[in-house]
Motif scaffolding. Structure first.
Motif, PDB file in Angstrom:
ATOM      1  N   GLY A 149       0.830  -1.195   0.000  1.00  0.00           N
ATOM      2  CA  GLY A 149       0.000   0.000   0.000  1.00  0.00           C
ATOM      3  C   GLY A 149       0.862   1.242   0.000  1.00  0.00           C
ATOM      4  O   GLY A 149       1.768   1.388  -0.805  1.00  0.00           O
ATOM      5  N   LEU A 150       0.588   2.148   0.938  1.00  0.00           N
ATOM      6  CA  LEU A 150       1.265   3.432   0.977  1.00  0.00           C
ATOM      7  C   LEU A 150       2.635   3.348   1.633  1.00  0.00           C
ATOM      8  O   LEU A 150       3.367   4.318   1.624  1.00  0.00           O
ATOM      9  CB  LEU A 150       0.404   4.435   1.728  1.00  0.00           C
ATOM     10  N   GLY A 184      12.883  14.463  -3.409  1.00  0.00           N
ATOM     11  CA  GLY A 184      12.750  15.585  -4.338  1.00  0.00           C
ATOM     12  C   GLY A 184      13.569  15.460  -5.601  1.00  0.00           C
ATOM     13  O   GLY A 184      13.620  16.405  -6.400  1.00  0.00           O
ATOM     14  N   LYS A 196       8.964  -1.460  -6.098  1.00  0.00           N
ATOM     15  CA  LYS A 196       8.345  -0.359  -5.378  1.00  0.00           C
ATOM     16  C   LYS A 196       9.337   0.417  -4.523  1.00  0.00           C
ATOM     17  O   LYS A 196       9.096   1.544  -4.152  1.00  0.00           O
ATOM     18  CB  LYS A 196       7.205  -0.883  -4.491  1.00  0.00           C
ATOM     19  N   GLY A 206      15.103  12.821  -9.010  1.00  0.00           N
ATOM     20  CA  GLY A 206      14.818  11.663  -9.827  1.00  0.00           C
ATOM     21  C   GLY A 206      15.721  10.503  -9.444  1.00  0.00           C
ATOM     22  O   GLY A 206      16.756  10.679  -8.795  1.00  0.00           O
ATOM     23  N   PRO A 207      15.339   9.284  -9.826  1.00  0.00           N
ATOM     24  CA  PRO A 207      16.193   8.121  -9.556  1.00  0.00           C
ATOM     25  C   PRO A 207      17.574   8.293 -10.191  1.00  0.00           C
ATOM     26  O   PRO A 207      17.698   8.828 -11.297  1.00  0.00           O
ATOM     27  CB  PRO A 207      15.425   6.966 -10.195  1.00  0.00           C
ATOM     28  N   LEU A 238       6.430   2.124   2.248  1.00  0.00           N
ATOM     29  CA  LEU A 238       7.605   1.451   1.737  1.00  0.00           C
ATOM     30  C   LEU A 238       8.270   0.700   2.869  1.00  0.00           C
ATOM     31  O   LEU A 238       8.343   1.202   3.989  1.00  0.00           O
ATOM     32  CB  LEU A 238       8.582   2.471   1.171  1.00  0.00           C
ATOM     33  N   GLN A 257      17.046   7.027  -5.061  1.00  0.00           N
ATOM     34  CA  GLN A 257      16.250   8.241  -5.216  1.00  0.00           C
ATOM     35  C   GLN A 257      16.220   9.006  -3.909  1.00  0.00           C
ATOM     36  O   GLN A 257      15.647   8.540  -2.917  1.00  0.00           O
ATOM     37  CB  GLN A 257      14.830   7.918  -5.675  1.00  0.00           C
ATOM     38  N   PHE A 298      10.198  -1.503 -12.643  1.00  0.00           N
ATOM     39  CA  PHE A 298      10.782  -1.064 -11.376  1.00  0.00           C
ATOM     40  C   PHE A 298      10.052  -1.709 -10.206  1.00  0.00           C
ATOM     41  O   PHE A 298       8.835  -1.852 -10.226  1.00  0.00           O
ATOM     42  CB  PHE A 298      10.667   0.457 -11.238  1.00  0.00           C
ATOM     43  N   TYR A 325      18.747   1.668  -8.513  1.00  0.00           N
ATOM     44  CA  TYR A 325      18.668   3.124  -8.531  1.00  0.00           C
ATOM     45  C   TYR A 325      18.503   3.637  -7.106  1.00  0.00           C
ATOM     46  O   TYR A 325      17.899   2.984  -6.267  1.00  0.00           O
ATOM     47  CB  TYR A 325      17.463   3.599  -9.353  1.00  0.00           C
ATOM     48  N   PHE A 346      15.627   1.481  -5.502  1.00  0.00           N
ATOM     49  CA  PHE A 346      14.784   0.682  -6.381  1.00  0.00           C
ATOM     50  C   PHE A 346      15.629  -0.310  -7.149  1.00  0.00           C
ATOM     51  O   PHE A 346      16.701   0.034  -7.655  1.00  0.00           O
ATOM     52  CB  PHE A 346      14.100   1.571  -7.435  1.00  0.00           C
TER      53      PHE A 346
END
Lengths: 111, 113
Positions: free
Chosen positions: A5-6, A41, A103, A43-44, A8, A38, A101, A36, A89
């Motif tokens: 769900g929300l 704020g 999660k 990008g990966p 990680l 991240q 990818f 990757y 990721f």
């Protein structure tokens, strides 16, 4: 490292210790895997990659291990630093198909 | 190289309005990818181009979404009309080859009210 769900999954590691982030992939036909990072704020950012004809690859302070038997990928970060705090990721690239990818896993560094 | 450039960095709009996101890939990269990232669904590939030609748009959620790449240095992702559920961070990435490392831009944070 799959999300629910929300939320990680979060790995909390003491500064200076080694971190191991795990990822399960789904397709045995995948032949290229990437990790990757991240930061908030941003990008990966590419960390390290590995192809299916290898089971280990090392970079600077990072090592990726690939176990094709159980379709498992791991990222090891040596001597974890505060700047390593981020979401990590894994991604699998299937031949003749799109990149997928995971999660992500949040790495939290304890002082 | 300046890396992948995206604009705007932030966009707030009202439901029903048209939204256009822009991307400039790294010079010399033949592949360009558009992704959407949300907490619920993670990072999703929407569409990718090879040499300015759309190759796979199966990730585009609806006909409200469209993407173009008129030349090697510019791509747009358009949402018309926008809806609140389109709120997300949209990333553009480019690479030398399909199985080569993808370099991501800083993303556009879209909020549809």
């Amino acid at each position: 490292g799959e999300s629910v769900g929300l939320h990680l999954p979060t790995l909390s590691v003491q500064e200076g210790d080694n971190s191991i982030i795990n990822c399960a992939y789904s397709n045995s036909a995948s032949d290229y895997f990437i990790w990757y990072k991240q930061e908030s704020g941003k990008g990966p950012q590419f960390i390290i990659d590995i192809r299916s004809n290898m089971d280990k690859r090392q970079g600077q302070r990072v090592t990726v291990l690939l176990n094709k038997t159980v379709k498992h990928l791991s990222l090891q970060i040596a001597a974890t630093q505060p700047g390593d705090s981020a979401v990590y990721f894994c991604a699998e690239n299937r031949r003749d198909d799109k990149i997928i990818f995971g999660k992500g896993t949040r790495l939290h560094i304890l002082p | 190289d300046a890396g992948v450039i995206q604009s705007p960095r932030h966009e707030v709009t009202e439901m029903g309005q048209e939204v256009t996101l822009r991307c400039k890939p790294i010079s010399g990269h033949d592949y360009l990818f558009w992704y959407r990232q949300t907490m619920m669904r993670g990072l999703e590939l929407l569409i990718y181009f090879n040499n300015n030609v759309p190759i796979d748009d199966s990730g585009m959620p609806e006909d409200r979404f469209s993407a173009k790449m008129p030349n090697a240095s510019f791509s747009t992702l358009k949402i018309q009309p926008s809806e609140p559920r389109d709120s997300a961070v949209y990333f553009c990435a480019s690479s030398l080859g399909r199985e080569e490392t993808q370099y991501f831009g800083p993303g556009t944070r879209l909020l549809v009210l």
